[in-house]
Design an enzyme around this catalytic site. Structure first.
Site, PDB file in Angstrom:
ATOM      1  N   GLU A  75       0.815  -1.202   0.000  1.00  0.00           N
ATOM      2  CA  GLU A  75       0.000   0.000   0.000  1.00  0.00           C
ATOM      3  C   GLU A  75       0.854   1.260   0.000  1.00  0.00           C
ATOM      4  O   GLU A  75       2.020   1.251   0.390  1.00  0.00           O
ATOM      5  CB  GLU A  75      -0.932   0.003   1.208  1.00  0.00           C
ATOM      6  CG  GLU A  75      -0.325  -0.603   2.436  1.00  0.00           C
ATOM      7  CD  GLU A  75      -1.283  -0.683   3.613  1.00  0.00           C
ATOM      8  OE1 GLU A  75      -2.025  -1.658   3.661  1.00  0.00           O
ATOM      9  OE2 GLU A  75      -1.245   0.213   4.455  1.00  0.00           O
ATOM     10  N   CYS A 110       3.623   8.341   1.076  1.00  0.00           N
ATOM     11  CA  CYS A 110       4.249   7.364   1.959  1.00  0.00           C
ATOM     12  C   CYS A 110       4.234   6.036   1.214  1.00  0.00           C
ATOM     13  O   CYS A 110       3.164   5.547   0.846  1.00  0.00           O
ATOM     14  CB  CYS A 110       3.426   7.297   3.249  1.00  0.00           C
ATOM     15  SG  CYS A 110       3.949   6.010   4.376  1.00  0.00           S
ATOM     16  N   CYS A 150       7.209  -7.370   6.188  1.00  0.00           N
ATOM     17  CA  CYS A 150       8.425  -6.853   6.824  1.00  0.00           C
ATOM     18  C   CYS A 150       8.976  -7.935   7.738  1.00  0.00           C
ATOM     19  O   CYS A 150       8.212  -8.664   8.371  1.00  0.00           O
ATOM     20  CB  CYS A 150       8.106  -5.596   7.637  1.00  0.00           C
ATOM     21  SG  CYS A 150       9.557  -4.802   8.378  1.00  0.00           S
ATOM     22  N   CYS A 203       8.246  -5.887  14.663  1.00  0.00           N
ATOM     23  CA  CYS A 203       7.920  -4.985  15.773  1.00  0.00           C
ATOM     24  C   CYS A 203       6.474  -5.237  16.214  1.00  0.00           C
ATOM     25  O   CYS A 203       5.561  -5.220  15.390  1.00  0.00           O
ATOM     26  CB  CYS A 203       8.119  -3.533  15.344  1.00  0.00           C
ATOM     27  SG  CYS A 203       9.797  -3.226  14.725  1.00  0.00           S
ATOM     28  N   CYS A 248       3.332  -2.944  15.239  1.00  0.00           N
ATOM     29  CA  CYS A 248       3.173  -2.545  13.833  1.00  0.00           C
ATOM     30  C   CYS A 248       2.423  -3.617  13.064  1.00  0.00           C
ATOM     31  O   CYS A 248       2.755  -4.803  13.149  1.00  0.00           O
ATOM     32  CB  CYS A 248       4.560  -2.322  13.224  1.00  0.00           C
ATOM     33  SG  CYS A 248       4.524  -2.039  11.449  1.00  0.00           S
ATOM     34  N   CYS A 288       0.525   1.965   8.955  1.00  0.00           N
ATOM     35  CA  CYS A 288       1.357   1.061   8.216  1.00  0.00           C
ATOM     36  C   CYS A 288       0.836  -0.384   8.136  1.00  0.00           C
ATOM     37  O   CYS A 288       0.741  -1.071   9.147  1.00  0.00           O
ATOM     38  CB  CYS A 288       2.688   1.111   8.969  1.00  0.00           C
ATOM     39  SG  CYS A 288       3.969   0.102   8.404  1.00  0.00           S
TER      40      CYS A 288
END
Ligand code: SAH
Length: 389
Positions: free
Chosen positions: A122, A135, A142, A146, A149, A376
């Site tokens: 996205e 952004c 990922c 974390c 997130c 995110c």
């Protein structure tokens, strides 16, 4: 749909598969070659190999980076037969719109893109007074894990190619230029690598993209390096490598805690590079590039928002010099199923005040599009799980 990386057969993993799986990307799904992956000379070589004069590649670059199009119909300075051959050789379709959501009365546009191998990423385009910022994502998922997130919960599927990153920027620039974003033609001025992925874990593609963004037109978009922000969890060797590139992009460091005891939990890669080493690298980045570093700090209620932590953060930054850094507290955008929430306004104000009194420039990040899962990875996560509302 993408599978988690652990489901991939071993032979399809990167040769560096001795690294923890979450730090590598699958080779399968590598995007087809595209103009934006290549230098000017390489583009010319492709044109020549396709039986065309080298200057045709330059004309194509102008269409892509200046007119922001890959549509052969729009390339009226090229003979019709040449347009198709060039487009086929250098502008394969890389991203297709799956869904677009609008918020903040049209000033925020979030798009979910499908890539050639059916994975999704996205990007979010935001209009501000005097600037437009996109952004963008640098990876599918990922590997940094974390816990606060949304993308971190997905794991890493694969890296994006330089051109897959650049395409997100071109499409955003076109949305500005055609008046869709602000009601009149405008320019895309800022690009932040704060979407899905850890940009410094996909270093070569991200640097390739940064070159295309900052190269003057018609070789690239001609966006000023200072208006490009690369945000990282803190991969120290790559921060030093970035400093040495000679392209002074703005570095943002996702710190989120000034002490290792807490940061070990919030940012798993802190087990490899500690707060002290990371802040030293951030300071070196400032010294080499002259660019003030931005420290990101998601304020999580009762976790990292204590006054003493604000003071410790100020002390750690001031110990390394004055005027080299600013702090961006970000109200936590809670992810589905998480126990964590944003700090209260009063606690946020005390946190900011403590830093400001210690001489640190501090600005709370404006949060955009929280009603469209602006944080995110949240939209991609929702569509992946089939839980669309
Ligand atoms: N991997 C890079 C860039 C992507 S995230 C990085 O970590 O820096 C961009 C910023 O959003 C990072 O500072 C990240 O920590 C923060 N972020 C992630 N999830 C968030 C959430 N739920 N609420 C607020 N900020 C979040």
């Amino acid at each position: 749909m993408s599978e988690p990386v652990t489901a991939a057969p071993v032979e399809s993993l990167d040769p560096a598969h001795r690294l923890p799986l979450t730090f590598t990307a699958r080779r399968r799904g590598k995007a087809p070659r595209h103009l934006a992956d290549l230098s000017t000379d390489e583009r010319r070589e492709v044109a020549v190999a396709a039986g065309l004069p080298a200057y045709r590649a330059d004309q194509l670059s102008r269409h892509y980076f200046v007119h922001l199009t890959r549509d052969p119909e729009a390339m009226t300075d090229l003979p019709a037969a040449v347009r198709d051959r060039l487009t086929e050789a250098l502008l394969p379709p890389l991203v297709t719109e799956v869904r677009t959501l609008t918020a903040d009365r049209g000033a925020t546009i979030k798009t979910l893109w499908r890539l050639h191998d059916a994975t999704t990423v996205e990007s979010v385009l935001m209009a501000y007074p005097g600037r437009n910022t996109v952004c963008i994502s640098s990876e599918v998922g990922c590997g940094m894990a974390c816990p606060f997130c949304a993308t971190g919960q997905m794991g890493l599927t694969r890296n994006l190619s330089a051109a897959e990153i650049v395409e997100q920027v071109r499409l955003a620039a076109a949305t500005c230029a055609d008046g869709t974003l602000t009601g009149e033609p405008s320019r895309l001025s800022n690009v932040v690598f704060m979407g899905m992925g850890e940009p410094l874990a996909n270093y070569n593609a991200v640097m390739g993209a940064v070159r295309r963004l900052t190269d003057p037109a018609p070789r690239g978009f001609g966006i000023s390096a200072r208006s490009v922000v690369v945000s990282t969890v803190g991969l120290v060797p790559q921060i030093d490598r970035l400093a040495a590139e000679g392209i002074p992009v703005t570095l943002a460091v996702s710190l989120h805690a000034p002490d290792d005891a807490l940061r070990d939990d919030l940012i798993p890669v802190n087990s490899r590079w500690k707060v002290g080493e990371l802040l030293d690298a951030a300071r070196r980045y400032f010294e080499t590039t002259g660019r003030r570093v931005s420290i990101e700090y998601a304020l999580i209620k009762d976790i990292n928002d204590q006054k003493w932590r604000a003071q410790l953060l100020a002390d750690e930054l001031n110990r390394r010099g004055r005027g080299w850094v600013h702090v961006n507290p970000i109200p936590l955008n809670p992810t589905p199923g998480s126990m964590w929430t944003a700090s209260t306004r009063a606690v946020e104000a005390t946190f900011v005040d403590t830093l400001t009194k210690a001489g640190i420039t501090t600005t709370v990040r404006d949060t955009r599009g929280s009603d469209i899962d602006g944080a995110c990875g949240q939209l991609a996560a929702q569509v992946l799980e089939g839980g669309e509302r």
